[in-house]
Design a protein around this motif. Structure first.
Motif, short mmCIF file in Angstrom:
data_model
loop_
_atom_site.label_atom_id
_atom_site.label_comp_id
_atom_site.label_asym_id
_atom_site.label_seq_id
_atom_site.Cartn_x
_atom_site.Cartn_y
_atom_site.Cartn_z
N VAL A 273 0.86 -1.18 -0.08
CA VAL A 273 0.11 0.22 -0.02
C VAL A 273 0.97 0.99 -0.04
CG1 VAL A 273 -1.76 -1.28 1.03
CG2 VAL A 273 -0.35 0.02 2.50
N GLN A 274 0.26 2.27 -0.54
CA GLN A 274 1.15 3.50 -0.75
C GLN A 274 0.40 4.67 -0.03
OE1 GLN A 274 1.96 4.76 -4.63
NE2 GLN A 274 2.62 6.66 -4.11
N LEU A 275 1.41 5.31 0.73
CA LEU A 275 1.01 6.56 1.47
C LEU A 275 0.46 7.86 0.64
CD1 LEU A 275 3.13 6.58 4.49
CD2 LEU A 275 1.23 5.45 4.38
N PRO A 276 -0.44 8.57 0.92
CA PRO A 276 -0.88 9.51 0.04
C PRO A 276 0.36 10.66 -0.23
CG PRO A 276 -1.90 9.95 2.27
CD PRO A 276 -1.13 8.59 2.47
N ALA A 277 0.35 11.18 -1.34
CA ALA A 277 1.17 12.46 -1.66
C ALA A 277 2.66 11.93 -1.57
CB ALA A 277 0.61 13.48 -1.20
N SER A 278 2.99 10.91 -1.78
CA SER A 278 4.38 10.35 -1.75
C SER A 278 4.49 9.08 -2.38
CB SER A 278 4.63 10.14 -0.14
OG SER A 278 4.05 8.85 0.31
N GLY A 279 5.96 8.57 -2.47
CA GLY A 279 6.24 7.25 -3.15
C GLY A 279 6.44 6.33 -2.06
N ILE A 280 6.01 6.66 -0.64
CA ILE A 280 6.29 5.86 0.14
C ILE A 280 5.31 4.64 0.21
CG2 ILE A 280 6.77 5.34 2.80
CD1 ILE A 280 7.67 8.56 2.64
N SER A 281 5.85 3.41 0.41
CA SER A 281 4.80 2.15 0.55
C SER A 281 5.26 1.41 1.72
CB SER A 281 4.65 1.51 -0.78
OG SER A 281 6.05 1.05 -0.89
N LEU A 282 4.07 0.48 2.17
CA LEU A 282 4.36 -0.54 3.30
C LEU A 282 4.01 -1.68 2.81
CD1 LEU A 282 3.06 2.49 4.73
CD2 LEU A 282 3.66 1.05 6.57
N GLN A 283 4.22 -2.82 3.28
CA GLN A 283 4.03 -4.17 2.87
C GLN A 283 3.36 -4.92 4.25
OE1 GLN A 283 6.48 -6.42 -0.06
NE2 GLN A 283 8.07 -5.23 1.19
N LEU A 284 2.26 -5.38 4.28
CA LEU A 284 1.49 -5.93 5.33
C LEU A 284 1.04 -7.76 4.81
CD1 LEU A 284 -1.67 -4.51 6.10
CD2 LEU A 284 -0.37 -3.66 4.49
N PRO A 285 0.94 -8.65 5.47
CA PRO A 285 0.26 -9.79 5.09
C PRO A 285 -1.13 -9.49 4.91
CG PRO A 285 1.70 -10.03 7.09
CD PRO A 285 1.47 -8.49 6.81
N HIS A 286 -1.80 -9.99 3.76
CA HIS A 286 -3.25 -9.74 3.68
C HIS A 286 -3.25 -10.35 2.19
CE1 HIS A 286 -7.19 -7.76 3.22
NE2 HIS A 286 -7.03 -7.51 4.62
N ALA A 287 -4.80 -10.52 2.28
CA ALA A 287 -5.41 -11.13 0.98
C ALA A 287 -5.36 -10.27 -0.09
CB ALA A 287 -6.69 -11.65 1.18
N PRO A 288 -5.37 -10.44 -1.38
CA PRO A 288 -5.46 -9.38 -2.58
C PRO A 288 -6.49 -8.50 -2.44
CG PRO A 288 -5.07 -11.62 -3.26
CD PRO A 288 -5.39 -11.87 -2.05
N LEU A 289 -6.40 -7.18 -2.77
CA LEU A 289 -7.28 -6.26 -2.80
C LEU A 289 -7.16 -5.41 -4.37
CD1 LEU A 289 -7.50 -4.72 0.54
CD2 LEU A 289 -9.35 -6.05 -0.31
#
Length: 387
Positions: A273-289
């Motif tokens: 997932v990507q934070l707003p207004a930035s190129g910063i992203s995070l990863q977390l265990p989760h099913a596809p969305l």
């Protein structure tokens, strides 16, 4: 509960304050007094949060007109419902309010369809703003219409109660701990439907809860009550980070962040997932969305550590560039909170005072936030799962 309305009192417009809710109540009971003055957004979910006995339900009863404070004022999106200084008080049965309690309070001898009809037929045709089909679809109860309440699960009963409240076409929806009587499985069943109401309807909601997770998942605005007084009120994300509030230094101190889905790694089961207004992203265990899905995530302060250098060999998935905004400490506490800016969002890290001094952490400093765990609270698809 649905008020048996035949006709509502004509709304009393006010020139100022359109697009918000202004509530001021003073109530004195034996051993307890309520004294609040708050402005809430005219749409979205405003959560009243506090321990038992803090005054949450008393506030809701004043909103509904069930209690008439000696001193009170209530204006809802340009309609004046109460002004004790001018002798104005619109009684409960004439307020455009939908009220849902902890227990569904359905008519047990009536089918779901007839329970819904009870709500719908109380409102003159010209004042109906929500159709039966819309309420049924929003709450996912189409397959339940012929059943009696006794044949429904607790979660299904609450969904019917919410649909019935919506069919009164309320201008204000009051939810008094609607999930408190449900077990975890039934809560998870109802929460996505509450998110749909939030996303798809314009009706402002006042939501009473003592569950931090419910508030973080659903609310836009947070009102913290203590002993019948407002100790804080403001946008959820900002209020959770306020250093002057006692819960900030508790174990559950956390930040709530908005993001959007970038991708899913099927091999490792990781959602990016990507934070707003930035190129910063995070990863977390989760099913596809679906890519682009708007999500709300929660990051606890105890799951964030700080480093002066970017770690190259670490089991921590999320290493985020950050800038220190403030260092918050309390005399006698072994820990401090460090508030940092990450892109357009803010996080808090709970670290020892020793580590803070050893790293010489101070406002304006650039460093790395290491996020060990992320919880996906909600998404526009109605999904939610602990990482």
């Amino acid at each position: 509960m649905i008020w048996p309305l035949r006709r509502r009192a004509p709304a009393m417009p006010v020139a100022a304050g359109l697009g918000e809710i202004h509530a001021r109540f003073k109530v004195a009971h034996a051993g307890f007094s309520l004294d609040i003055d708050v402005n809430l957004p005219g749409r979205g979910v405003s959560a009243l949060f506090g321990h038992s006995g803090s005054g949450k339900t008393s506030c809701l009863r004043c909103f509904a007109g069930l209690d008439q404070p000696a001193e009170g004022y209530l204006q809802v999106n340009g309609e004046l419902w109460q002004d004790s200084a001018r002798g104005i008080f619109v009684p409960a049965h004439q307020r455009a309010v939908g009220y849902v309690f902890q227990h569904a309070n359905l008519f047990t001898h009536l089918s779901v369809q007839r329970n819904l009809d009870f709500g719908l037929t109380r409102i003159p045709l010209a004042q109906r703003r929500i159709a039966r089909e819309q309420a049924v679809e929003l709450l996912g109860i189409g397959h339940l219409l012929e059943r009696l309440p006794g044949k429904l699960s607790g979660g299904e009963q609450q969904r019917v109660a919410i649909a019935r409240a919506l069919l009164t076409s309320p201008r204000l929806l009051l939810l008094d701990e609607p999930l408190a009587s449900l077990d975890l499985k039934r809560k998870q069943e109802v929460l996505p439907y509450l998110e749909r109401l939030h996303a798809e309807l314009q009706i402002p909601v006042v939501y009473v809860s003592h569950s931090p997770d419910e508030v973080a998942r659903l609310a836009d605005h947070l009102v913290l009550l203590e002993d019948g007084r407002v100790s804080a009120s403001g946008p959820l994300k900002e209020t959770l980070l306020r250093a002057d509030l006692p819960f900030v230094f508790e174990e559950d101190a956390e930040a709530v962040v908005d993001a959007s889905v970038l991708a899913h790694d099927a091999r490792y089961g990781l959602l990016q997932v990507q934070l707003p207004a930035s190129g910063i992203s995070l990863q977390l265990p989760h099913a596809p969305l679906p890519v682009g899905t708007a999500v709300r995530i929660k990051i606890k302060a105890r799951d964030v550590s700080l480093s002066l250098q970017q770690a190259e060999d670490s089991s921590v998935l999320n290493l985020l560039p950050a800038q220190v905004l403030a260092v918050i400490s309390v005399t006698g506490q072994a820990h401090v909170l460090v508030r940092v800016q990450v892109g357009a969002e803010q996080l808090i890290a709970r670290i020892t005072r020793y580590s803070c001094d050893r790293l010489h952490i101070q406002p304006g400093q650039s460093l790395w936030a290491q996020v060990k765990s992320v919880s996906l609270l909600s998404s526009s698809c109605g999904a939610g799962e602990q990482a």
